[in-house]
Motif scaffolding. Structure first.
Motif, mmCIF file in Angstrom:
data_model
loop_
_atom_site.group_PDB
_atom_site.id
_atom_site.type_symbol
_atom_site.label_atom_id
_atom_site.label_comp_id
_atom_site.label_asym_id
_atom_site.label_seq_id
_atom_site.Cartn_x
_atom_site.Cartn_y
_atom_site.Cartn_z
ATOM 1 N N UNK A 215 -4.728 -5.319 0.002
ATOM 2 C CA UNK A 215 -6.110 -5.664 0.061
ATOM 3 C C UNK A 215 -6.995 -4.646 -0.874
ATOM 4 N N UNK A 216 -8.081 -5.238 -1.347
ATOM 5 C CA UNK A 216 -8.876 -4.452 -2.202
ATOM 6 C C UNK A 216 -9.217 -3.239 -1.891
ATOM 7 N N UNK A 217 -9.828 -3.092 -0.528
ATOM 8 C CA UNK A 217 -10.265 -1.860 -0.144
ATOM 9 C C UNK A 217 -9.100 -0.951 -0.045
ATOM 10 N N UNK A 218 -7.938 -1.288 0.388
ATOM 11 C CA UNK A 218 -6.794 -0.398 0.559
ATOM 12 C C UNK A 218 -6.247 0.144 -0.739
ATOM 13 N N UNK A 219 -6.182 -0.699 -1.804
ATOM 14 C CA UNK A 219 -5.766 -0.487 -3.296
ATOM 15 C C UNK A 219 -6.760 0.380 -3.653
ATOM 16 N N UNK A 220 -8.059 0.358 -3.648
ATOM 17 C CA UNK A 220 -8.947 1.406 -4.120
ATOM 18 C C UNK A 220 -8.800 2.731 -3.502
ATOM 19 N N UNK A 221 -8.513 2.739 -2.170
ATOM 20 C CA UNK A 221 -8.353 4.040 -1.534
ATOM 21 C C UNK A 221 -7.122 4.683 -1.855
ATOM 22 N N UNK A 222 -5.923 3.883 -2.202
ATOM 23 C CA UNK A 222 -4.641 4.572 -2.597
ATOM 24 C C UNK A 222 -4.918 5.265 -4.127
ATOM 25 N N UNK A 223 -5.515 4.360 -4.881
ATOM 26 C CA UNK A 223 -6.034 5.062 -6.074
ATOM 27 C C UNK A 223 -6.558 6.353 -6.055
ATOM 28 N N UNK A 224 -7.793 6.428 -5.327
ATOM 29 C CA UNK A 224 -8.608 7.507 -5.249
ATOM 30 C C UNK A 224 -7.762 8.494 -4.581
ATOM 31 N N UNK A 225 -7.085 8.115 -3.599
ATOM 32 C CA UNK A 225 -6.285 9.165 -2.992
ATOM 33 C C UNK A 225 -5.557 9.828 -3.862
ATOM 34 N N UNK A 226 -4.555 9.216 -4.695
ATOM 35 C CA UNK A 226 -3.818 9.544 -5.840
ATOM 36 C C UNK A 226 -4.353 10.546 -6.928
ATOM 37 N N UNK A 227 -5.859 10.064 -7.206
ATOM 38 C CA UNK A 227 -6.632 10.926 -8.129
ATOM 39 C C UNK A 227 -7.153 12.031 -7.891
ATOM 40 N N UNK B 13 -13.097 2.147 4.694
ATOM 41 C CA UNK B 13 -12.008 2.781 4.022
ATOM 42 C C UNK B 13 -11.526 3.896 5.027
ATOM 43 N N UNK B 14 -11.966 4.039 6.327
ATOM 44 C CA UNK B 14 -11.350 5.152 7.107
ATOM 45 C C UNK B 14 -10.162 4.719 7.673
ATOM 46 N N UNK B 15 -9.689 3.701 7.955
ATOM 47 C CA UNK B 15 -8.482 3.249 8.482
ATOM 48 C C UNK B 15 -7.277 3.369 7.347
ATOM 49 N N UNK B 16 -7.397 2.867 6.375
ATOM 50 C CA UNK B 16 -6.531 3.108 5.232
ATOM 51 C C UNK B 16 -6.268 4.603 4.880
ATOM 52 N N UNK C 278 0.697 -1.077 -0.203
ATOM 53 C CA UNK C 278 0.064 -0.067 0.059
ATOM 54 C C UNK C 278 0.797 1.167 0.058
ATOM 55 N N UNK C 279 1.755 1.359 0.834
ATOM 56 C CA UNK C 279 2.714 2.541 1.071
ATOM 57 C C UNK C 279 3.581 2.414 -0.311
ATOM 58 N N UNK C 280 4.205 1.298 -0.818
ATOM 59 C CA UNK C 280 5.112 1.580 -2.031
ATOM 60 C C UNK C 280 4.166 1.915 -2.983
ATOM 61 N N UNK C 281 3.027 1.401 -3.302
ATOM 62 C CA UNK C 281 2.246 1.809 -4.357
ATOM 63 C C UNK C 281 2.033 3.209 -4.543
ATOM 64 N N UNK C 282 1.626 3.911 -3.245
ATOM 65 C CA UNK C 282 1.225 5.266 -3.381
ATOM 66 C C UNK C 282 2.677 6.259 -3.652
ATOM 67 N N UNK C 283 3.417 5.767 -2.718
ATOM 68 C CA UNK C 283 4.577 6.795 -2.710
ATOM 69 C C UNK C 283 5.436 6.649 -4.043
#
Length: 311
Positions: A253-265, A123-126, A65-70
């Motif tokens: 995890x799917x929810x964490x991955x989705x949060x990361x993409x929307x965060x980046x978007x 999605x709150x925690x991630x 999660x951290x690696x993908x986003x950063x």
């Protein structure tokens, strides 16, 4: 399509309401500043504290999660700096500001309400963990790049300013308090819980109206070549890198991955303008990038919701 509209229209409808209130002079700059301060200092910290204090922290840390986003952050920041300095002839300080703008997501005013609308409590925690890590890392790197470019930069003074900013920021304090309450098993109850719940409920609508007022204030059309590059990196390249890594390369995890993409978007964050204003460099491009990327994000965020299967 119905689900997509139910996610996008309330979010950007409130932004439009704030913009209209500014255009019609129903609310002025002082009101926008006050509302933004309230969101940053009280409402969002209350929401972060409540979510973490009453939630559960995963036993295993999803490092992907951290690696993908950063990874997306670093590549977009470096690309924006390189283009600004080589193609547009900007100095290192302005290049750092434009890089920060291309990598800094508008999470408080747009990301938090939209992502919670999509994923709810799951999605709150991630979301809030990334928000807390994201802020100190981004602010620290931006300040180091900008201040180290000055001829008279003194490492000790830079370090003191950075430390003071990080340890006194309300979002960081809310994160620490929420994690402490969760770990100690003492979530808020009774009257305190009621107050925190009411403050938390105001975070999303107030943040979105404040963003609309900010759009009216900053304007749209300054330094458009730089704005086009920054907006493309922020809205398209950053979420694409995160989507590729989180969904197809790393174990997230799917929810964490989705949060990361929307965060980046999310569009360019308002902190970029605050950084530009503080250091008196790149203000026209930064303010326009916030406005233009926010307007364009109505379309691009809708596309990313479809890509990740959230709409």
């Amino acid at each position: 399509m119905t689900n997509l509209l139910s996610i996008v229209l309330p979010t950007f409808g409130l932004i439009g309401l704030g913009y209209a209130a500014g255009r019609l002079k129903l609310l002025g700059e002082r009101a926008g500043d006050g509302l933004s301060d309230y969101v940053l200092l009280i409402a969002v910290p209350s929401l972060i504290f409540r979510t973490l204090a009453t939630g559960e922290i995963p036993a295993q840390n999803p490092y992907g999660y951290w690696i993908a986003y950063f990874a997306g952050v670093g590549l977009c920041w470096a690309a924006a700096m390189a283009v600004a300095m080589t193609a547009f002839g900007r100095d290192r300080r302005e290049g750092a500001v434009l890089g920060f703008t291309a990598a800094q997501s508008n999470t408080v005013l747009v990301g938090v309400p939209l992502i919670l609308e999509v994923y709810g409590e799951a999605g709150g925690t991630p979301l809030f963990l990334l928000l807390a890590i994201h802020l100190p890392i981004m602010m620290t790197v931006a300040a180091l790049l900008i201040e180290s470019a000055a001829v008279d930069a003194k490492p000790a003074a830079i370090a003191r300013r950075l430390l003071r900013t990080i340890v006194t920021h309300p979002i960081i304090l809310a994160l620490a308090a929420g994690l402490a309450a969760q770990r100690l098993g003492h979530p808020p109850t009774g009257a305190l819980r009621s107050v925190i719940d009411q403050l938390s409920a105001t975070a999303s609508p107030c943040a979105l109206v404040a963003m609309g007022l900010a759009l009216k204030r900053f304007g749209f059309f300054n330094d458009m070549r730089a704005v086009a590059v920054v907006s493309a990196l922020k809205l398209v390249v950053h979420p694409f890198i995160v989507w590729l890594l989180a969904f197809h390369v790393l174990d997230v995890p799917p929810v964490w991955a989705g949060v990361a993409v929307l965060f980046a978007a999310m569009p360019c964050g308002i902190n970029a303008y605050l950084i530009a204003a503080r250091y008196k460099t790149g203000e026209p491009a930064t303010s326009s990038a916030i406005a233009v990327s926010t307007a364009l994000s109505v379309v691009t965020v809708s596309v990313w919701l479809l890509v990740i299967g959230a709409a």
